[in-house]
Design a protein around this motif. Structure first.
Motif, PDB file in Angstrom:
ATOM      1  N   TRP A   1      -9.070   2.832  -7.135  1.00 37.68           N
ATOM      2  CA  TRP A   1      -9.820   2.889  -5.886  1.00 37.68           C
ATOM      3  C   TRP A   1      -9.387   1.790  -4.925  1.00 37.68           C
ATOM      4  CZ3 TRP A   1     -11.509   7.373  -5.127  1.00 37.68           C
ATOM      5  CH2 TRP A   1     -12.027   8.134  -6.177  1.00 37.68           C
ATOM      6  N   VAL A   2      -8.971   0.656  -5.470  1.00 38.81           N
ATOM      7  CA  VAL A   2      -8.380  -0.391  -4.619  1.00 38.81           C
ATOM      8  C   VAL A   2      -7.103   0.148  -3.964  1.00 38.81           C
ATOM      9  CG1 VAL A   2      -7.194  -2.622  -4.646  1.00 38.81           C
ATOM     10  CG2 VAL A   2      -9.363  -2.356  -5.850  1.00 38.81           C
ATOM     11  N   ALA A   3      -6.286   0.834  -4.763  1.00 38.00           N
ATOM     12  CA  ALA A   3      -5.038   1.399  -4.240  1.00 38.00           C
ATOM     13  C   ALA A   3      -5.318   2.432  -3.152  1.00 38.00           C
ATOM     14  CB  ALA A   3      -4.240   2.027  -5.376  1.00 38.00           C
ATOM     15  N   LEU A   4      -6.303   3.311  -3.389  1.00 41.74           N
ATOM     16  CA  LEU A   4      -6.603   4.356  -2.419  1.00 41.74           C
ATOM     17  C   LEU A   4      -7.138   3.769  -1.120  1.00 41.74           C
ATOM     18  CD1 LEU A   4      -6.909   7.291  -1.590  1.00 41.74           C
ATOM     19  CD2 LEU A   4      -9.134   7.324  -2.729  1.00 41.74           C
ATOM     20  N   SER A   5      -8.112   2.857  -1.220  1.00 42.92           N
ATOM     21  CA  SER A   5      -8.708   2.301  -0.010  1.00 42.92           C
ATOM     22  C   SER A   5      -7.699   1.488   0.786  1.00 42.92           C
ATOM     23  CB  SER A   5      -9.926   1.440  -0.368  1.00 42.92           C
ATOM     24  OG  SER A   5      -9.566   0.418  -1.280  1.00 42.92           O
ATOM     25  N   ASN A   6      -6.874   0.713   0.095  1.00 43.87           N
ATOM     26  CA  ASN A   6      -5.913  -0.137   0.786  1.00 43.87           C
ATOM     27  C   ASN A   6      -4.825   0.689   1.470  1.00 43.87           C
ATOM     28  OD1 ASN A   6      -3.717  -2.217   1.162  1.00 43.87           O
ATOM     29  ND2 ASN A   6      -5.317  -3.488   0.253  1.00 43.87           N
ATOM     30  N   THR A   7      -4.287   1.662   0.767  1.00 40.94           N
ATOM     31  CA  THR A   7      -3.230   2.481   1.358  1.00 40.94           C
ATOM     32  C   THR A   7      -3.772   3.359   2.488  1.00 40.94           C
ATOM     33  OG1 THR A   7      -3.582   4.126  -0.388  1.00 40.94           O
ATOM     34  CG2 THR A   7      -1.805   2.543  -0.705  1.00 40.94           C
TER      35      THR A   7
END
Length: 568
Positions: A6-12
Motif C-alpha cells: 500500500w505504501v508502493a501504491l500510494s506513493n506511485t
C-alpha cells in the motif's frame, strides 16, 4: 508485506498524478502565463513558443521513457523513482521563479519544462513496474487501475487546477507541485523498498542514440507541421518538416534492425512476440491518440466558441472550460478502479474492449453536436467517453504488465508509456492539421460575408487573411482576435469604418459566431477520425489473449517460458 504494497501504491499514484497533471495544466494556464511574461501571442514566432511549451514535455518524455525503464531494471526502480520526485520538484521551483520576460521568458519556460519532463519520465517509467512487483496477480488489476486512472485523470485534473490557480497568479500553476514533490521525495526515500532484480547488463548506447534521435526528429517534424509556412496555413510543405519526417522515420525503421544485433538491447523487441504485450501496447498507443486529441478539441470548442457565445468573457473562458470538462474526469475516477477489480476476476480482454467501444460510441455521437449545444448533452457524452477510457486503461495496463517477466518490467513500463505518449503527440499533429485545413477553405469567405453584413467591408481584405492558427490560438489564449487585428491596422483604415460597425465586430460573441460554423464542420471531421482510430484500438484489444488474472502464477509462468524461449 501488506503495508509495503500500500505504501508502493500510494506513493506511485501520487507521483504519476503529479506528473500527468503538470503535462496538461498549461492547456488552461497559458493565457495568464503569456500575460505574466509580457509575451504577445500574435507576434512573430510566438506560435512556435506556444507549441513547444505545450508539447515539449510530451516529446521529452516520449524520447527517454524507454531508456529510463531499461536503466531502472539494471540499477533499481525505486532509486530512479526517488530521483524522479526530486528532479520534478526542482523543475517546478525553476518554473515558479522564471525571471525572464518576452522571448527570454518563453525560452526559460521551455527549458524548465524539459527539466520537469525528465523527472516525470523517471516517475512514469517505474510506477507500473513497482506496483507489479509489490502486488500479487489477483490484486494487480485493481492496484494498477488506481494508478493508471490517476495518470489518465491527471490529464483532466490539470485542466481544472490550471484554471483555478492561473486565475489567482500564473506562478502558482507551478508552485502547486513543490510541496507534493518534496513530500513524495522524502516519503519514497524513507518508505519505498527496492524490489527490482537489478540485472547486470551493459547500456545499449547505439540503440539509445538511434531511438532518441529518430523520435526527436520525427516529433519535431510533426510539431512544426502545424506551424504556418510562408503563405500556407500549415507547415507540411516546408522542406525542413519533410526532411525531419523522412529522416526521423528512417532512423526509427533502422532501429529494430540495429537492436537485433545488440547483446543487451535497450528496446526489448522480443516482448512484442508476447501477444498480450503487443495488443495492449498498441491499443494503448492508439487510444492515447483519441484521448489527447479529443481533450484538446473539446477545450478549444468551449473556449473559442461556446463560452463566449453564452456570455463568458474571453479572460474567464479557460477557467470555465476546466470546470465543464469535469464529467470526463469524474467518470475516469469512478470506472477505473471498478474495471481493474473486475479484470482481476474475469480477465482484461472483455472489459478493456467494452470500454474502448463505449468511448468510440461517444465520439460518433459528438458528430451530431451543433456549436450552440445543450451542455447537459455534452456532459453526458463527456461522462460516457471518460467512463469508457476508465474501463479500458486499468485492465489494459494490468494485462500488459502481467504478461512480462519480472526482470523486464521497467523496460515494459517504459515502452508502454512511450507508445502512449507518442500517440498523444501524434494526435496533436493529426487533429490540428485536419482542423486547420478545414478552416483554411471555409473561414476567409465566412469572415468576408460577416464583415459586409456588419458594415465593415473595408476591413475584409485584412481580416479575411487571418491565419486559422491565429484564430484558433487567439481564442484559446483568451484573446479576441478582432481587437488584436484592429490594434495593428493603420488608424486611417480603422477610422473609415463606422463606429457602430466597429462596436459590432469587437463584441464578445461576434467572432465566435462567425467562427463557429467553419470550426464545427472541421471538428466533426476530427471526431470521425478519432472514432476510426478508437475502433482500430478496439480490434487490437480483441486480439489480446483471454487471460484470467486470478490465475496469476500460471499466466506468469507461461509468459516466462515464452520469454525464455524467445531469448534463446
Amino acid at each position: 508485506m501488506v503495508q509495503e504494497k500500500w505504501v508502493a501504491l500510494s506513493n506511485t499514484t501520487i507521483g504519476v498524478l503529479m506528473a500527468t497533471i503538470n503535462a496538461s495544466i498549461l492547456i488552461i494556464s497559458l493565457p495568464p502565463i503569456f500575460r505574466g511574461i509580457d509575451l504577445n501571442p500574435f507576434q512573430h514566432g510566438a506560435f512556435a513558443y506556444l507549441l513547444w511549451i505545450l508539447m515539449g514535455y510530451m516529446i521529452v518524455t516520449s524520447v527517454i521513457l524507454v531508456t529510463i525503464g531499461r536503466l531502472s531494471d539494471m540499477l533499481g526502480r525505486v532509486r530512479f523513482f526517488n530521483f524522479g520526485f526530486a528532479i520534478f520538484t526542482l523543475g517546478s521551483i525553476l518554473l515558479y521563479l522564471t525571471p525572464g520576460k518576452g522571448d527570454t521568458g518563453a525560452l526559460e519556460l521551455i527549458l524548465f519544462r524539459v527539466v520537469q519532463a525528465v523527472g516525470g519520465s523517471f516517475l512514469m517509467a517505474n510506477s507500473y513496474a513497482i506496483i507489479t512487483d509489490n502486488f500479487p496477480a489477483k490484486e494487480r488489476g485493481f492496484a494498477l487501475g488506481i494508478n493508471a486512472i490517476a495518470g489518465t485523470a491527471g490529464m483532466s485534473l490539470g485542466i481544472l487546477i490550471g484554471g483555478v490557480l492561473s486565475a489567482i497568479n500564473w506562478r502558482y500553476v507551478f508552485l502547486v507541485s513543490v510541496p507534493v514533490g518534496i513530500l513524495g521525495t522524502v516519503w519514497s526515500f524513507l518508505k519505498l523498498k527496492e524490489t527490482s532484480p537489478r540485472i547486470k547488463q551493459k547500456i545499449d548506447i547505439p540503440g539509445n542514440i538511434l531511438f532518441a534521435a529518430g523520435l526527436i526528429i520525427l516529433l519535431i517534424g510533426i510539431t512544426y507541421g502545424i506551424v504556418p509556412y510562408k503563405s500556407y496555413s500549415s507547415g507540411w510543405s516546408d522542406p525542413y518538416v519533410i526532411a525531419a519526417l523522412t529522416v526521423g522515420a528512417a532512423l526509427l525503421i533502422a532501429f529494430p534492425f540495429v537492436e537485433r544485433r545488440m547483446e543487451n538491447p535497450m528496446f526489448r523487441l522480443e516482448l512484442f512476440k508476447i501477444r498480450a504485450f503487443t495488443a495492449g501496447s498498441l491499443s494503448g498507443m492508439i487510444s492515447g491518440m483519441g484521448m489527447m486529441g479529443l481533450m484538446f478539441m473539446i477545450i478549444l470548442l468551449f473556449q473559442a466558441i461556446w463560452l463566449p457565445i453564452h456570455g463568458y468573457s474571453y479572460a474567464s473562458a479557460p477557467f470555465w472550460a476546466g470546470i465543464f470538462m469535469l464529467p470526463m474526469t469524474l467518470a475516469m475516477g469512478i470506472f477505473g478502479p471498478i474495471s481493474g477489480r473486475l479484470s482481476d476476476r474475469y480477465g482484461p480482454r472483455g472489459i478493456a474492449t467494452l470500454g474502448l467501444t463505449v468511448s468510440a460510441m461517444a465520439l460518433i455521437l459528438m458528430v451530431l453536436l451543433p456549436y450552440d449545444f445543450n451542455y447537459i448533452y455534452m456532459a453526458l457524452l463527456l461522462f460516457m467517453f471518460g467512463s469508457g477510457m476508465g474501463m479500458f486503461t486499468a485492465p489494459n495496463t494490468s494485462a500488459v504488465m502481467s504478461s512480462v517477466p519480472a526482470e523486464t518490467r521497467g523496460s515494459a513500463s517504459g515502452m508502454l508509456n512511450t507508445m502512449r505518449n507518442v500517440g498523444n503527440t501524434a494526435s496533436m499533429g493529426i487533429f490540428f492539421t485536419i482542423l486547420i485545413l478545414g478552416l483554411t477553405s471555409i473561414l476567409p469567405h465566412t469572415i468576408t460575408t460577416a464583415l459586409n453584413s456588419a458594415g465593415a467591408s473595408k476591413l475584409a481584405p485584412y481580416m479575411a487573411s487571418l491565419p486559422p492558427t491565429d484564430a484558433i490560438f487567439g481564442a484559446f489564449l483568451g484573446i479576441n482576435p478582432v481587437k488584436v487585428i484592429l490594434s495593428v491596422l493603420p488608424t486611417s483604415i480603422v477610422s473609415s469604418v463606422p463606429s457602430s460597425a466597429i462596436a459590432t465586430i469587437t463584441a464578445r460573441s461576434w467572432f465566435p459566431g462567425i467562427f463557429a460554423p467553419a470550426f464545427m464542420r472541421s471538428l466533426h471531421d476530427v471526431f470521425i477520425i478519432a472514432f476510426i482510430i478508437t475502433i482500430i484500438a478496439v480490434l487490437l484489444s480483441l486480439f489480446r489473449s483471454p487471460l484470467n488474472l486470478r490465475t496469476g502464477s500460471k499466466s506468469k509462468n507461461v509468459n516466462l517460458i515464452k520469454y525464455d524461449k524467445l531469448k534463446k
